[in-house]
Design an enzyme around this catalytic site. Structure first.
Site, mmCIF file in Angstrom:
data_model
loop_
_atom_site.group_PDB
_atom_site.id
_atom_site.type_symbol
_atom_site.label_atom_id
_atom_site.label_comp_id
_atom_site.label_asym_id
_atom_site.label_seq_id
_atom_site.Cartn_x
_atom_site.Cartn_y
_atom_site.Cartn_z
ATOM 1 N N ALA A 292 17.107 -45.861 -3.928
ATOM 2 C CA ALA A 292 18.446 -46.411 -4.171
ATOM 3 C C ALA A 292 18.316 -47.879 -4.558
ATOM 4 C CB ALA A 292 19.312 -46.288 -2.914
ATOM 5 N N CYS B 187 -2.239 -3.352 7.141
ATOM 6 C CA CYS B 187 -1.817 -3.559 8.530
ATOM 7 C C CYS B 187 -2.181 -2.355 9.385
ATOM 8 C CB CYS B 187 -0.324 -3.854 8.601
ATOM 9 S SG CYS B 187 0.728 -2.480 8.115
ATOM 10 N N THR C 217 13.833 -41.725 6.943
ATOM 11 C CA THR C 217 13.442 -41.719 8.366
ATOM 12 C C THR C 217 12.687 -40.444 8.716
ATOM 13 O OG1 THR C 217 15.530 -42.857 8.729
ATOM 14 C CG2 THR C 217 14.319 -42.167 10.686
ATOM 15 N N GLU D 202 0.833 -1.200 0.000
ATOM 16 C CA GLU D 202 0.000 0.000 0.000
ATOM 17 C C GLU D 202 0.872 1.255 0.000
ATOM 18 O OE1 GLU D 202 0.115 -2.560 2.027
ATOM 19 O OE2 GLU D 202 -1.774 -2.968 3.045
ATOM 20 N N ARG E 19 21.019 -24.170 -6.510
ATOM 21 C CA ARG E 19 21.971 -23.905 -7.589
ATOM 22 C C ARG E 19 21.275 -23.701 -8.933
ATOM 23 N NH1 ARG E 19 24.179 -27.924 -4.593
ATOM 24 N NH2 ARG E 19 23.783 -29.609 -6.082
HETATM 25 C C1 AOF Z 1 4.223 -6.936 4.319
HETATM 26 N N1 AOF Z 1 3.989 -6.355 3.131
HETATM 27 O O1 AOF Z 1 2.693 -5.277 1.723
HETATM 28 C C2 AOF Z 1 1.796 -5.891 3.805
HETATM 29 C C3 AOF Z 1 2.035 -6.526 5.053
HETATM 30 O O2 AOF Z 1 7.235 -6.414 9.926
HETATM 31 P P1 AOF Z 1 6.457 -5.483 9.081
HETATM 32 O O3 AOF Z 1 6.300 -4.133 9.674
HETATM 33 O O4 AOF Z 1 6.983 -5.398 7.682
HETATM 34 O O5 AOF Z 1 4.972 -6.040 9.026
HETATM 35 C C4 AOF Z 1 4.716 -7.269 8.469
HETATM 36 C C5 AOF Z 1 3.237 -7.580 8.577
HETATM 37 O O6 AOF Z 1 2.423 -6.563 8.005
HETATM 38 C C6 AOF Z 1 2.870 -8.839 7.823
HETATM 39 O O7 AOF Z 1 3.093 -9.978 8.608
HETATM 40 C C7 AOF Z 1 1.395 -8.631 7.524
HETATM 41 O O8 AOF Z 1 0.629 -9.054 8.641
HETATM 42 C C8 AOF Z 1 1.248 -7.121 7.408
HETATM 43 N N2 AOF Z 1 1.059 -6.642 6.006
HETATM 44 N N3 AOF Z 1 3.279 -7.020 5.262
HETATM 45 O O9 AOF Z 1 5.333 -7.379 4.555
HETATM 46 C C9 AOF Z 1 2.828 -5.826 2.831
HETATM 47 N N4 AOF Z 1 0.601 -5.344 3.512
HETATM 48 ZN ZN ZN Z 2 1.299 -2.485 5.962
#
Ligand code: AOF
Ligand code: ZN
Length: 358
Positions: free
Chosen positions: A158, A72, A267, A46, A203
């Site tokens: 194998a 967020c 395993t 955003e 690789r």
């Molecule tokens: C992202 N990219 O475009 C959006 C996210 O550690 P931060 O501050 O980068 O926050 C990560 C969190 O923010 C992520 O786990 C998700 O819940 C929210 N949105 N995160 O890295 C983005 N929109």
């Molecule tokens: Zn965000």
């Protein structure tokens, strides 16, 4: 939203953060700017779209933001996107997937409280598909586990004399390396580490190292020798002298490993399958029959067909003479926005051996 999802897919598949895309539309519905997230510590989608608009001289006021993940609401590595959208005067926000991250969630409510129209669930299935490993890890507190098997048509890894190079062909091996370059960690048991002396690096076809190298994880009590290839160039080495798979997965989750690729040996593969801890199978199958020799998977405690560890085919790809079958465990019910919670989702199939030892 399709464009936002395509943008999101341009971000790295690995890393602690989700892949997110955002498109800003003017009141006539025309896209005026777009952005996507390029990895932890860089601007969220955003913020990237708002910055792109401003750098082109477009005022985002009155635009509609189409975002693949709920914006967020927290101050993390970057500032809260809900506030950035409110401050920018965005009129409406359309979201594919609600954010289950307890730290970051609440953006939709914050936007609504500021009088912005918010809809969620737009192309939700495509959004879930793109973010499946990240969503699984955040919802359950365990990494998404992909188990790679490379076998003969009769499931062997194998011949009886121990020779195993090469059951699958060069195209299958090259493909497996591209998967390594997309995961956070690759895991093997100590048996494989000692017998095969693998490097577990990602690789390219010419033998060079991909820029991203996954964490190399060795599970089990025996020591990794000083001269092991695992200690050579590649990702960091993490030895977990641990037989409890639940503890292994939670330790990896604490390190923000979202996607773990397990490459053997039998395993570890058997223990993970018996504990119902495999989310996805990558079965590279060669048209080769061995008739005898070690199998990729050992006794799962299945004595009747109804108890078989069953997966659902997601995709089939031909790779030269070999076939890659991608299969996934049955999908668990997805929490709705109203009931979104961070409580671990209970597996649909009860673990047969919850305390399975490696
Ligand atoms: C992202 N990219 O475009 C959006 C996210 O550690 P931060 O501050 O980068 O926050 C990560 C969190 O923010 C992520 O786990 C998700 O819940 C929210 N949105 N995160 O890295 C983005 N929109
Ligand atoms: Zn965000």
């Amino acid at each position: 939203m399709r464009r936002a999802l395509a943008l999101a897919a341009q971000g790295p598949a690995y890393g602690p953060n989700p892949r997110v895309g955002c498109v800003l539309l003017d009141p006539a519905g025309q896209p005026v700017a777009e952005g996507f997230h390029r990895g932890a510590g860089t601007p969220h989608a955003e913020a990237a779209a708002l910055a792109a608009a401003r750098s082109r001289g477009v005022d985002p006021r009155g635009t509609t933001a189409v975002v693949t993940l709920e914006p967020c609401a927290h101050h993390g590595r970057t500032g809260p996107c809900a506030d950035a959208l409110i401050d920018a005067g965005v009129a409406a926000v359309h979201v594919a997937v609600a954010d289950p991250n307890p730290v970051a969630t609440g953006g939709a409510a914050k936007l609504r409280a500021a009088g912005i129209e918010v809809t969620t669930g737009l192309l939700a299935d495509e959004g879930e598909e793109l973010l499946r490993q990240w969503l699984h890890a955040v919802r359950t507190g365990r990494p998404y586990v992909t188990l790679k098997l490379a076998t003969s048509l009769d499931g062997r890894v194998a011949a009886t004399d121990g020779t195993s190079r090469w059951i699958t062909g060069p195209q299958a091996r090259a493909h497996a390396h591209t998967i390594r370059a997309q995961v956070d960690a690759i895991g093997v048991g100590t048996g494989t580490a000692l017998t095969d002396d693998p490097s577990l690096t990602a690789r390219t076809i010419d033998g060079g190292l991909f820029e991203h190298q996954p964490l190399r994880v060795v599970v089990g009590r025996r020591a990794v020798p000083d001269g092991a290839r695992l200690r050579g160039p590649g990702g960091a080495l993490l030895h977990l002298p641990e037989h409890d798979l639940g503890a292994v997965l939670s330790q990896l989750a604490e390190r923000e490993v979202r996607h773990l690729l397990v490459e053997g040996g039998p395993t570890l593969a058997t223990a993970l399958l018996a504990a119902d801890a495999v989310d996805e199978l990558h079965a590279y199958v060669a048209p080769v029959l061995l008739g005898a020799g070690a199998t990729a998977v050992g006794d799962l405690g299945v004595t009747t067909i109804g108890d078989a560890a069953r997966f659902t085919t997601h995709d089939v790809t031909r790779l030269g003479d070999d076939v890659l079958l991608v299969a996934r465990r049955a999908q668990h019910a997805r929490p709705t926005e109203a009931t979104e919670s961070v409580q671990p989702v209970q597996p649909g199939r009860p673990s047969r051996h919850p305390k399975e030892e490696i």
